[in-house]
Design a protein around this motif. Structure first.
Motif, mmCIF file in Angstrom:
data_model
loop_
_atom_site.group_PDB
_atom_site.id
_atom_site.type_symbol
_atom_site.label_atom_id
_atom_site.label_comp_id
_atom_site.label_asym_id
_atom_site.label_seq_id
_atom_site.Cartn_x
_atom_site.Cartn_y
_atom_site.Cartn_z
ATOM 1 N N GLU A 111 -19.679 14.987 5.651
ATOM 2 C CA GLU A 111 -19.634 14.278 6.979
ATOM 3 C C GLU A 111 -18.290 14.304 7.715
ATOM 4 O O GLU A 111 -17.873 13.476 8.495
ATOM 5 N N ILE A 112 -17.446 15.143 7.187
ATOM 6 C CA ILE A 112 -16.000 15.447 7.375
ATOM 7 C C ILE A 112 -15.922 15.755 8.660
ATOM 8 O O ILE A 112 -14.834 15.699 9.344
ATOM 9 N N HIS A 113 -16.944 16.403 9.409
ATOM 10 C CA HIS A 113 -16.643 16.938 10.727
ATOM 11 C C HIS A 113 -16.593 15.787 11.786
ATOM 12 O O HIS A 113 -16.359 16.020 12.808
ATOM 13 N N ASN A 114 -16.835 14.490 11.246
ATOM 14 C CA ASN A 114 -16.895 13.418 12.033
ATOM 15 C C ASN A 114 -15.335 12.783 12.483
ATOM 16 O O ASN A 114 -14.983 11.909 13.048
ATOM 17 N N ILE A 115 -14.253 13.626 11.568
ATOM 18 C CA ILE A 115 -12.677 13.267 11.850
ATOM 19 C C ILE A 115 -12.071 14.338 12.303
ATOM 20 O O ILE A 115 -12.716 15.684 12.384
ATOM 21 N N ASP A 116 -11.411 14.331 13.024
ATOM 22 C CA ASP A 116 -10.361 15.534 13.440
ATOM 23 C C ASP A 116 -9.881 16.519 12.317
ATOM 24 O O ASP A 116 -9.710 16.042 11.371
ATOM 25 N N ALA A 117 -9.878 17.717 12.731
ATOM 26 C CA ALA A 117 -9.747 18.755 11.931
ATOM 27 C C ALA A 117 -8.506 18.742 11.329
ATOM 28 O O ALA A 117 -8.018 18.933 9.956
ATOM 29 N N VAL A 118 -7.348 18.242 11.930
ATOM 30 C CA VAL A 118 -5.950 18.335 11.667
ATOM 31 C C VAL A 118 -5.716 16.908 10.392
ATOM 32 O O VAL A 118 -5.336 17.195 9.499
ATOM 33 N N HIS A 119 -6.503 16.022 11.024
ATOM 34 C CA HIS A 119 -6.634 14.805 9.847
ATOM 35 C C HIS A 119 -7.256 14.977 8.862
ATOM 36 O O HIS A 119 -6.887 14.842 7.727
ATOM 37 N N ALA A 120 -8.252 15.874 8.903
ATOM 38 C CA ALA A 120 -9.155 16.482 7.643
ATOM 39 C C ALA A 120 -8.300 17.105 6.781
ATOM 40 O O ALA A 120 -8.433 16.819 5.569
ATOM 41 N N VAL A 121 -7.589 17.999 7.491
ATOM 42 C CA VAL A 121 -6.737 18.921 6.432
ATOM 43 C C VAL A 121 -5.742 18.026 5.620
ATOM 44 O O VAL A 121 -5.455 18.254 4.649
ATOM 45 N N SER A 122 -5.143 17.281 6.439
ATOM 46 C CA SER A 122 -4.279 16.265 5.729
ATOM 47 C C SER A 122 -4.751 15.442 4.640
ATOM 48 O O SER A 122 -4.199 15.215 3.480
ATOM 49 N N CYS A 123 -6.333 14.773 4.903
ATOM 50 C CA CYS A 123 -6.604 14.149 3.794
ATOM 51 C C CYS A 123 -7.166 15.007 2.434
ATOM 52 O O CYS A 123 -6.831 14.687 1.186
ATOM 53 N N VAL A 124 -7.637 16.428 2.680
ATOM 54 C CA VAL A 124 -7.731 17.181 1.656
ATOM 55 C C VAL A 124 -6.461 17.485 0.892
ATOM 56 O O VAL A 124 -6.495 17.753 -0.396
ATOM 57 N N ARG A 125 -5.585 17.768 1.701
ATOM 58 C CA ARG A 125 -4.211 18.123 0.817
ATOM 59 C C ARG A 125 -3.814 16.803 0.203
ATOM 60 O O ARG A 125 -3.153 17.084 -1.009
ATOM 61 N N ARG A 126 -3.875 15.868 0.573
ATOM 62 C CA ARG A 126 -3.747 14.568 -0.173
ATOM 63 C C ARG A 126 -4.557 14.393 -1.502
ATOM 64 O O ARG A 126 -4.085 13.848 -2.576
ATOM 65 N N ARG A 127 -5.501 14.808 -1.287
ATOM 66 C CA ARG A 127 -6.539 14.811 -2.593
ATOM 67 C C ARG A 127 -6.072 15.504 -3.569
ATOM 68 O O ARG A 127 -5.917 15.638 -4.860
ATOM 69 N N ILE A 128 -5.901 16.770 -2.941
ATOM 70 C CA ILE A 128 -5.154 18.076 -3.890
ATOM 71 C C ILE A 128 -4.058 17.442 -4.900
ATOM 72 O O ILE A 128 -3.972 17.698 -6.027
ATOM 73 N N ARG A 129 -3.166 16.782 -4.155
ATOM 74 C CA ARG A 129 -1.908 16.327 -4.882
ATOM 75 C C ARG A 129 -2.323 15.199 -5.885
ATOM 76 O O ARG A 129 -1.820 15.483 -6.774
ATOM 77 N N HIS A 130 -3.228 14.518 -5.510
ATOM 78 C CA HIS A 130 -3.701 13.488 -6.596
ATOM 79 C C HIS A 130 -4.536 14.142 -7.717
ATOM 80 O O HIS A 130 -4.340 13.783 -8.588
ATOM 81 N N LYS A 131 -5.425 15.274 -7.303
ATOM 82 C CA LYS A 131 -5.864 15.819 -8.377
ATOM 83 C C LYS A 131 -4.662 16.632 -9.337
ATOM 84 O O LYS A 131 -5.053 16.868 -10.603
ATOM 85 N N LEU A 132 -3.817 17.066 -8.876
ATOM 86 C CA LEU A 132 -2.721 17.978 -9.574
ATOM 87 C C LEU A 132 -2.007 16.969 -10.650
ATOM 88 O O LEU A 132 -1.692 17.278 -11.570
ATOM 89 N N THR A 133 -1.784 15.605 -10.000
ATOM 90 C CA THR A 133 -1.046 14.596 -10.869
ATOM 91 C C THR A 133 -2.159 14.423 -12.164
ATOM 92 O O THR A 133 -1.570 14.184 -13.071
ATOM 93 N N GLU A 134 -3.195 14.036 -11.607
ATOM 94 C CA GLU A 134 -4.249 13.924 -12.535
ATOM 95 C C GLU A 134 -4.683 14.870 -13.839
ATOM 96 O O GLU A 134 -4.394 14.554 -15.009
ATOM 97 N N ASP A 135 -4.413 16.152 -13.384
ATOM 98 C CA ASP A 135 -4.291 17.187 -14.235
ATOM 99 C C ASP A 135 -3.262 17.361 -15.089
ATOM 100 O O ASP A 135 -3.316 17.572 -16.203
#
Length: 214
Positions: A111-135
């Motif tokens: 359902e990510i198409h329901n938010i703005d593309a720029v905001h979506a990219v920002s959210c995904v990058r934030r998740r990537i940072r969390h995942k890198l920390t977890e790893d």
């Protein structure tokens, strides 16, 4: 209790007692020191409740009590033969037969198409940072158990988690690149209007019933 009715915490308790008799507080300490709270939700109260249920179903039994100083009396438990059978049966079933887990992240991606593309990219990058920390945290744990010469069979779950994280990060990085380069066109007002028109036409053709065959 059939193997398939074992809760994740019940599985963890039986697995610990399969290593040897211990009391619930020791079980809790071991689970936390091994970072198993990453894969099973554990609280002291829920752990004691899980042990009580296993006792009621003859999967574990009391073998003695002990008291240290003014501390409360502690009961030690051991796994029964029925408990070992139930543990083996449930592990086998979970490994062999995939079951729907309904992950919230997959729902959000759908359902990510329901938010703005720029905001979506920002959210995904934030998740990537969390995942890198977890790893990185898991890498420290893996290095520690490797240094202690712990047989690798005891931390295959940890290695699987790291492999899953690596795969997710790679996919998310590609997803971000696809959005930014336009390989995945983002939902526009025109696209949304076109989809709405298609739905309206489909509903009209089926007499207002989406489940009615043409």
């Amino acid at each position: 209790m059939a193997g398939k009715t074992l809760t994740p915490l019940g599985i963890a308790v039986l697995a610990l007692l399969n290593e040897g008799p211990m009391h619930p507080y020791e079980m809790y300490q071991l689970l936390m020191s091994r970072k198993e709270d990453r894969i099973v939700k554990v609280r002291p109260g829920s752990l004691y409740h899980a042990v009580d249920r296993l006792v009621e179903n003859d999967l574990v039994r009391e073998v003695g009590t002990e008291r240290e100083g003014n501390r409360p009396e502690r009961t030690t438990y051991e796994v029964t033969d029925s408990g070992r059978d139930a543990l083996a049966a449930r592990i086998s079933e979970i490994v062999a037969e995939p079951i729907p887990e309904y992950p919230q992240f997959v729902l959000a991606l759908s359902e990510i198409h329901n938010i703005d593309a720029v905001h979506a990219v920002s959210c995904v990058r934030r998740r990537i940072r969390h995942k890198l920390t977890e790893d990185a945290e898991l890498a420290v744990i893996e290095s520690a158990v490797t240094a202690r010469a712990v047989p690798s069979i005891f931390y295959v779950g940890l290695r699987f988690m790291r492999a899953m994280i690596a795969g997710e990060i790679a996919w998310l990085e590609k997803f971000v690149d696809d959005i930014e380069t336009g390989r995945i066109p983002w939902l526009t007002e025109d696209m949304a209007s076109e989809m709405a028109a298609r739905r309206a036409g489909h509903t009209s053709n089926n007499g207002g019933d989406l489940c009615k065959p043409k």
